[in-house]
Scaffold this motif. Structure first.
Motif, short mmCIF file in Angstrom:
data_model
loop_
_atom_site.label_atom_id
_atom_site.label_comp_id
_atom_site.label_asym_id
_atom_site.label_seq_id
_atom_site.Cartn_x
_atom_site.Cartn_y
_atom_site.Cartn_z
N ALA A 179 2.54 8.01 1.17
CA ALA A 179 2.63 6.75 1.92
C ALA A 179 1.28 6.38 2.52
O ALA A 179 0.87 5.21 2.51
N LEU A 180 0.57 7.35 3.06
CA LEU A 180 -0.74 7.10 3.67
C LEU A 180 -1.77 6.67 2.62
O LEU A 180 -2.57 5.76 2.87
N ILE A 181 -1.76 7.31 1.47
CA ILE A 181 -2.68 6.91 0.41
C ILE A 181 -2.39 5.48 -0.04
O ILE A 181 -3.31 4.67 -0.24
N MET A 182 -1.11 5.14 -0.18
CA MET A 182 -0.74 3.79 -0.58
C MET A 182 -1.15 2.77 0.47
O MET A 182 -1.63 1.67 0.16
N ALA A 183 -0.99 3.13 1.74
CA ALA A 183 -1.40 2.24 2.83
C ALA A 183 -2.91 2.00 2.82
O ALA A 183 -3.38 0.89 3.08
N GLN A 184 -3.67 3.05 2.49
CA GLN A 184 -5.12 2.90 2.39
C GLN A 184 -5.50 2.02 1.21
O GLN A 184 -6.37 1.14 1.32
#
Length: 231
Positions: free
Chosen positions: A50-55
């Motif tokens: 989720a964090l990678i996608m948000a970045q």
């Protein structure tokens, strides 16, 4: 011994309370998967994908779910400590009961993949790794419900699960859009598959890649894919 904290370029993952730790599979999927304005991460664990996608997608709202309470608390902690906290949210719920108000442009999932195998005594790790709580059938059935008509479901699986995955996707009305065969080094067999599915019948894009070249140097494909994340 696995460390309790893993630092990326723009965020840090704490993983002391989570059964499944940061691994290459999650980084690959998060760095490769299609995004959109609304993204769902199924079985979020530490919240890494989720964090990678948000970045990667600065305008995206990224929602995530997990059935393990400690995982949800860990993901929420990691979300709050990230630069993307206002666009991330985690829900403690099984996929089967998840009822969001709106559908998603993209769904990502690093699914449990041990089918009918001996379970580990660690209950949390067993939940994260075995398909009892999230079968492939459930994954596709509910992803179809949650995806927009033009949406895309992206997953990463061991090669030996391909036949079961393709059968379930077909019966659920999905078509294989992309298939990336991943091997660690050129002289090894392919062990992982990155797969993308859509509700529309399109020609399948297929690619064979390796993560490392000679002398354990990252391949150009791997370096380009993950350079924005790994320190």
């Amino acid at each position: 011994m696995m460390k309790d904290e893993f630092t990326f370029k723009q965020f840090t993952i704490k993983q002391n309370r989570c059964a499944m730790k940061v691994g290459t599979d999650g980084v690959l999927l998060g760095a490769w998967a299609k995004g959109g304005r609304r993204i769902l991460d199924i079985g979020t664990g530490t919240g890494l994908i989720a964090l990678i996608m948000a970045q990667r997608f600065p305008k995206a709202i990224v929602e995530s779910i997990d059935i393990e309470e400690n995982a949800c608390e860990q993901a929420e902690e990691n979300f709050l400590n990230s630069p993307f906290s206002d666009r991330l949210q985690v829900f403690h719920t099984p996929l089967q009961k998840f009822q969001p108000e709106l559908q998603y442009d993209a769904i990502v999932c690093n699914p449990p993949y041990f089918v009918n195998s001996l379970k580990t005594p660690d209950t949390k790790r067993a939940i994260a790794r075995h398909t009892d709580a999230l079968s492939f059938n459930n994954l596709f059935h509910h992803s179809k419900r949650l995806l927009k008509p033009e949406g895309e479901l992206s997953i990463i699986i061991p090669v030996e699960n391909l036949e079961d995955i393709l059968a379930e996707s077909y019966f659920s009305g999905f078509f294989t859009k992309k298939k990336i065969w991943v091997k660690t080094t050129r002289d090894k067999r392919e062990k992982r598959l990155l797969l993308a599915f859509s509700k529309r019948n399109t020609e399948t894009e297929e690619l064979h890649v390796s993560l490392l070249e000679e002398h354990n140097i990252k391949s150009e494909w791997y370096k380009k894919l993950t350079d924005d994340f790994y320190l």
